[in-house]
Scaffold this active site. Structure first.
Site, PDB file in Angstrom:
ATOM      1  N   LEU A 128     -42.119  -1.454   1.183  1.00 26.79           N
ATOM      2  CA  LEU A 128     -43.418  -0.788   1.171  1.00 26.79           C
ATOM      3  C   LEU A 128     -44.531  -1.746   1.593  1.00 26.79           C
ATOM      4  CD1 LEU A 128     -45.431   1.456   0.507  1.00 26.79           C
ATOM      5  CD2 LEU A 128     -45.298   0.771  -1.900  1.00 26.79           C
ATOM      6  N   ASN A 132     -51.164  -6.374   5.848  1.00 29.64           N
ATOM      7  CA  ASN A 132     -52.517  -5.827   5.918  1.00 29.64           C
ATOM      8  C   ASN A 132     -52.742  -4.624   5.022  1.00 29.64           C
ATOM      9  OD1 ASN A 132     -53.246  -7.711   7.940  1.00 29.64           O
ATOM     10  ND2 ASN A 132     -52.360  -6.414   9.523  1.00 29.64           N
ATOM     11  N   GLY A 134     -51.070  -4.013   1.781  1.00 33.09           N
ATOM     12  CA  GLY A 134     -51.032  -4.290   0.350  1.00 33.09           C
ATOM     13  C   GLY A 134     -50.609  -3.071  -0.442  1.00 33.09           C
ATOM     14  N   SER A 135     -51.428  -2.694  -1.429  1.00 29.47           N
ATOM     15  CA  SER A 135     -51.110  -1.561  -2.296  1.00 29.47           C
ATOM     16  C   SER A 135     -51.514  -0.219  -1.709  1.00 29.47           C
ATOM     17  CB  SER A 135     -51.804  -1.747  -3.659  1.00 29.47           C
ATOM     18  OG  SER A 135     -51.344  -2.902  -4.308  1.00 29.47           O
ATOM     19  N   TRP A 159     -42.812  -9.232   1.095  1.00 25.41           N
ATOM     20  CA  TRP A 159     -42.564  -9.214  -0.353  1.00 25.41           C
ATOM     21  C   TRP A 159     -41.451  -8.246  -0.724  1.00 25.41           C
ATOM     22  CZ3 TRP A 159     -45.110 -13.352  -0.990  1.00 25.41           C
ATOM     23  CH2 TRP A 159     -46.400 -13.539  -0.489  1.00 25.41           C
ATOM     24  N   ARG A 271     -40.417 -27.903 -34.839  1.00 24.50           N
ATOM     25  CA  ARG A 271     -41.401 -28.917 -34.447  1.00 24.50           C
ATOM     26  C   ARG A 271     -42.315 -29.250 -35.622  1.00 24.50           C
ATOM     27  NH1 ARG A 271     -42.550 -33.161 -31.128  1.00 24.50           N
ATOM     28  NH2 ARG A 271     -44.749 -33.178 -30.472  1.00 24.50           N
ATOM     29  N   GLN A 340     -48.595 -22.503 -25.246  1.00 21.27           N
ATOM     30  CA  GLN A 340     -49.529 -23.234 -26.122  1.00 21.27           C
ATOM     31  C   GLN A 340     -48.805 -23.746 -27.367  1.00 21.27           C
ATOM     32  OE1 GLN A 340     -52.522 -23.630 -24.919  1.00 21.27           O
ATOM     33  NE2 GLN A 340     -53.405 -24.822 -26.578  1.00 21.27           N
ATOM     34  N   HIS A 342     -45.720 -24.523 -27.616  1.00 16.66           N
ATOM     35  CA  HIS A 342     -44.829 -25.612 -27.198  1.00 16.66           C
ATOM     36  C   HIS A 342     -45.591 -26.860 -26.761  1.00 16.66           C
ATOM     37  CE1 HIS A 342     -41.770 -22.457 -27.234  1.00 16.66           C
ATOM     38  NE2 HIS A 342     -40.841 -23.361 -26.996  1.00 16.66           N
ATOM     39  N   GLU A 367     -45.487  -3.137  -8.645  1.00 18.07           N
ATOM     40  CA  GLU A 367     -45.484  -1.701  -9.007  1.00 18.07           C
ATOM     41  C   GLU A 367     -46.852  -1.231  -9.496  1.00 18.07           C
ATOM     42  OE1 GLU A 367     -42.914  -1.081  -7.743  1.00 18.07           O
ATOM     43  OE2 GLU A 367     -41.634  -2.766  -8.172  1.00 18.07           O
TER      44      GLU A 367
END
Length: 385
Positions: A128, A132, A134-135, A159, A271, A340, A342, A367
């Site tokens: 799809l 030029n 895109g969506s 893509w 941790r 964050q 970790h 999507e």
């Protein structure tokens, strides 16, 4: 409406979970670094009935109900978002053929998209997006010209998820000149003359989803390759495909966020900082609490959307949009908090949350981007007033 799983669905979830724990999760980081999944995994997915699992039994598929299908997508998404992407795009093609394909197209392609056989195993991909357009599906520049006994396609798609290994493309093209405004869908087999596939390297997230550009240069496809009706490419065929894609991505986002939660709980318990596990620090608990609540909320939205799909409720599409919007944005929040928690380790490839964060960004783009959904979702509500 019941938001509880029946015994068959619970058993299926346990089966999916065990498969992912054994066959996918331990290898996901390596596949991400290699930017590819092995074909052996694709074969195992097919053998287990996980690829093309929405294909009806009459065409060789398991014909799973939508809730069970969602549970499968969640568990696969928890193990590896790239593998989940394979299920999403492959099953979008199968869903469209089942809904809009001719009897000949169903008989030719659906068995091959499900179990297949030694001589004909098909992987579907969705063509799809363009550089030029895109969506904006109505503005695609790929053109299909009527030439007697065939359609001649010229254009470029970008893509294309798993385009590197797919051998059946669902392609949106304009009939005649672009100004005609008749986007129409076609099924195009990879081995036709005029089809060229080029890998797209250097992707930030879902790196193992084997993206590609697909070029059509004077590609002659049989007249029977048109799917649906001329001019129905956007309003019917592509909307059907994207509806299924959003549903799959929503469940996959729940799986990714659950993976973030599981990793964060384990890390926070082990941790130690300032003499105690970091799980004892209030602000860490706050992040964990947000993850727990939002994952559960997103899963309930997905269950409702699945139930509505199974009952053929006309409101299902609106609920799928809401589920995809909430689940994908929630997955980003969960991934950010997981990194964050970790700390510096969260920025290292030695911990999966680094990959989860990159993959989460993809979920808000594919999507239908978050912004497109923010524009569209209120329209469903206005229609019900």
């Amino acid at each position: 409406m019941r938001l509880e799983l029946n015994p068959q669905q619970r058993a299926a979830r346990e089966e999916f979970r065990a498969f992912v724990a054994a066959e996918i999760a331990p290898h996901a980081g390596r596949w991400d670094r290699a930017a590819a999944i092995p074909m052996e995994l694709v074969d195992r997915l097919r053998e287990r009935g996980y690829l093309g699992s929405n294909v009806p039994a009459e065409y060789g598929g398991p014909g799973r109900d939508n809730v069970t299908y969602g549970l499968l997508t969640e568990e696969i998404g928890k193990g590896c978002s790239s593998v989940r992407s394979l299920l999403t795009v492959h099953d979008m093609v199968a869903h469209v053929i089942g809904r809009w394909g001719s009897q000949g197209q169903r008989e030719r392609y659906l068995p091959a998209l499900a179990k297949g056989d030694a001589g004909r195993k098909t992987i579907g991909a969705f063509c799809l997006s363009e550089p030029n357009a895109g969506s904006d599906a109505k503005s695609v520049e790929t053109v299909a010209r009527d030439d007697g006994d065939a359609w001649v396609l010229d254009g470029r798609k970008k893509w294309t998820t798993f385009g590197q290994i797919a051998n059946l493309f669902l392609v949106l093209a304009q009939l005649g000149e672009k100004s005609d405004g008749k986007p129409t869908a076609f099924l195009v087999e990879r081995d036709l003359p005029g089809v060229t596939v080029r890998p797209l390297p250097g992707i930030t997230g879902t790196r193992a989803s084997m993206l590609a550009e697909v070029f059509f240069e004077g590609c002659r496809v049989p007249k029977a390759s048109l799917i649906g009706k001329p001019g129905f490419g956007v309003s019917a065929v592509m909307s059907t495909a994207l509806d299924h894609g959003r549903y799959s991505v929503a469940w996959g986002a729940v799986g990714l966020a659950q993976a973030c939660l599981d990793a964060s709980r384990a890390y926070a318990a082990e941790r130690r900082q300032f003499g105690v596990p970091i799980a004892d620090h209030q602000l860490v608990r706050r992040m964990l609490t947000n993850m727990i609540a939002e994952v559960r909320a997103a899963r309930l939205l997905c269950l409702r959307a699945g139930w509505l799909r199974d009952t053929r409720d006309p409101g299902a599409t609106g609920e799928i949009w809401v589920a995809k919007y909430f689940a994908s944005t929630m997955a980003t929040r969960a991934a950010l908090d997981a990194v964050q928690i970790h700390g510096a380790n969260g920025c290292s490839e030695g911990f999966p949350v680094e990959r989860y964060l990159r993959d989460s960004r993809v979920l808000e783009i594919i999507e239908g981007s978050t912004q497109i959904q923010q524009i569209t979702i209120p329209l469903f509500e206005l229609q019900e007033l």
